[in-house]
Design a protein around this motif. Structure first.
Motif, PDB file in Angstrom:
ATOM      1  N   ASP A  22     -22.641   3.826   1.925  1.00 48.37           N
ATOM      2  CA  ASP A  22     -21.752   2.861   2.015  1.00 48.37           C
ATOM      3  C   ASP A  22     -22.351   1.847   3.148  1.00 48.37           C
ATOM      4  O   ASP A  22     -21.896   2.128   4.327  1.00 48.37           O
ATOM      5  N   TYR A  23     -23.389   0.999   2.832  1.00 56.87           N
ATOM      6  CA  TYR A  23     -23.751   0.101   4.015  1.00 56.87           C
ATOM      7  C   TYR A  23     -22.963  -0.751   4.505  1.00 56.87           C
ATOM      8  O   TYR A  23     -23.184  -1.249   5.492  1.00 56.87           O
ATOM      9  N   ALA A  24     -21.630  -0.944   3.787  1.00 55.47           N
ATOM     10  CA  ALA A  24     -20.827  -1.809   4.502  1.00 55.47           C
ATOM     11  C   ALA A  24     -19.955  -1.074   5.723  1.00 55.47           C
ATOM     12  O   ALA A  24     -19.249  -1.805   6.562  1.00 55.47           O
ATOM     13  N   ASN A  25     -19.976   0.313   5.724  1.00 52.83           N
ATOM     14  CA  ASN A  25     -19.302   1.006   6.976  1.00 52.83           C
ATOM     15  C   ASN A  25     -20.388   0.933   8.032  1.00 52.83           C
ATOM     16  O   ASN A  25     -21.384   1.079   8.199  1.00 52.83           O
ATOM     17  N   PRO A  26     -19.639   0.159   8.952  1.00 54.26           N
ATOM     18  CA  PRO A  26     -20.594  -0.212  10.276  1.00 54.26           C
ATOM     19  C   PRO A  26     -21.232   1.240  10.824  1.00 54.26           C
ATOM     20  O   PRO A  26     -22.418   0.901  11.349  1.00 54.26           O
ATOM     21  N   SER A  66     -24.428   1.744   8.634  1.00 52.61           N
ATOM     22  CA  SER A  66     -25.501   0.803   8.830  1.00 52.61           C
ATOM     23  C   SER A  66     -26.176   0.947  10.145  1.00 52.61           C
ATOM     24  O   SER A  66     -27.227   0.890  10.379  1.00 52.61           O
TER      25      SER A  66
END
Length: 175
Positions: free
Chosen positions: A79-83, A86
């Protein structure tokens, strides 16, 4: 305590193939312990499991039995939207580049995906501990160094998978 085991491509390569003793020993140890190895999508692609993969397209995975038997599992997509995920992956890329004296741009994405997956599963709150099995020492050290900085102290363990490790592995390593 819930432990998730994550493995990289090098573990399977070091086994030498499904018909080799090291592969069968790993398989037996995992099955006897009742646990599975999770691999990030990137590792699955490196193993040849995705015909649409950009870097390693084959659709002809040499380890189908492990996936079919359930002791190797392709993890959910990162989940690249999870800071957290990333950020940890960016930090891992820099860490590995510094450790290997290479440019960040040539750091293998599968290496950073290992660390990202460890962060992602720990972040769910459903996993107490992650064991990262890898033949890549910089990636393992990145996980052990970076994840404690994000609140996961004593919850990540890097195991270097040497030939000797595979030749002596038993179910006790997974209990």
């Amino acid at each position: 305590m819930t432990t998730v085991y994550i493995a990289d491509t090098g573990v399977f390569v070091r086994c030498g193939g499904p018909d080799k003793d090291k592969f069968q020993r790993l398989r037996r140890a995992l099955r006897q312990a009742g646990v599975s190895l999770y691999v990030p999508q990137r590792v699955y692609e490196e193993l040849g499991g995705d015909p649409a993969a950009e870097e390693y397209p084959s659709g002809n995975i040499p380890y189908p039995d492990g996936f079919e038997e359930g002791w190797i599992i392709v993890a959910d997509d990162l989940d690249y939207a999870n800071p957290l995920v990333s950020t940890v992956m960016d930090e891992a890329r820099r860490f590995i580049a510094n450790e290997t004296d290479r440019d960040e741009d040539i750091t293998e994405k599968a290496d950073t995906a290992l660390v990202g997956l460890a962060a992602q599963v720990l972040d769910t709150g459903e996993v107490d501990h992650v064991v990262l099995l890898t033949t890549d020492k910089p990636a393992g050290r990145a996980a052990e160094t970076l994840l404690p900085q994000h609140g996961f102290s004593d919850r990540i363990e890097f195991r270097y998978v040497s030939v000797e490790y595979l030749e002596t592995i038993t179910a006790d390593k997974f209990r």
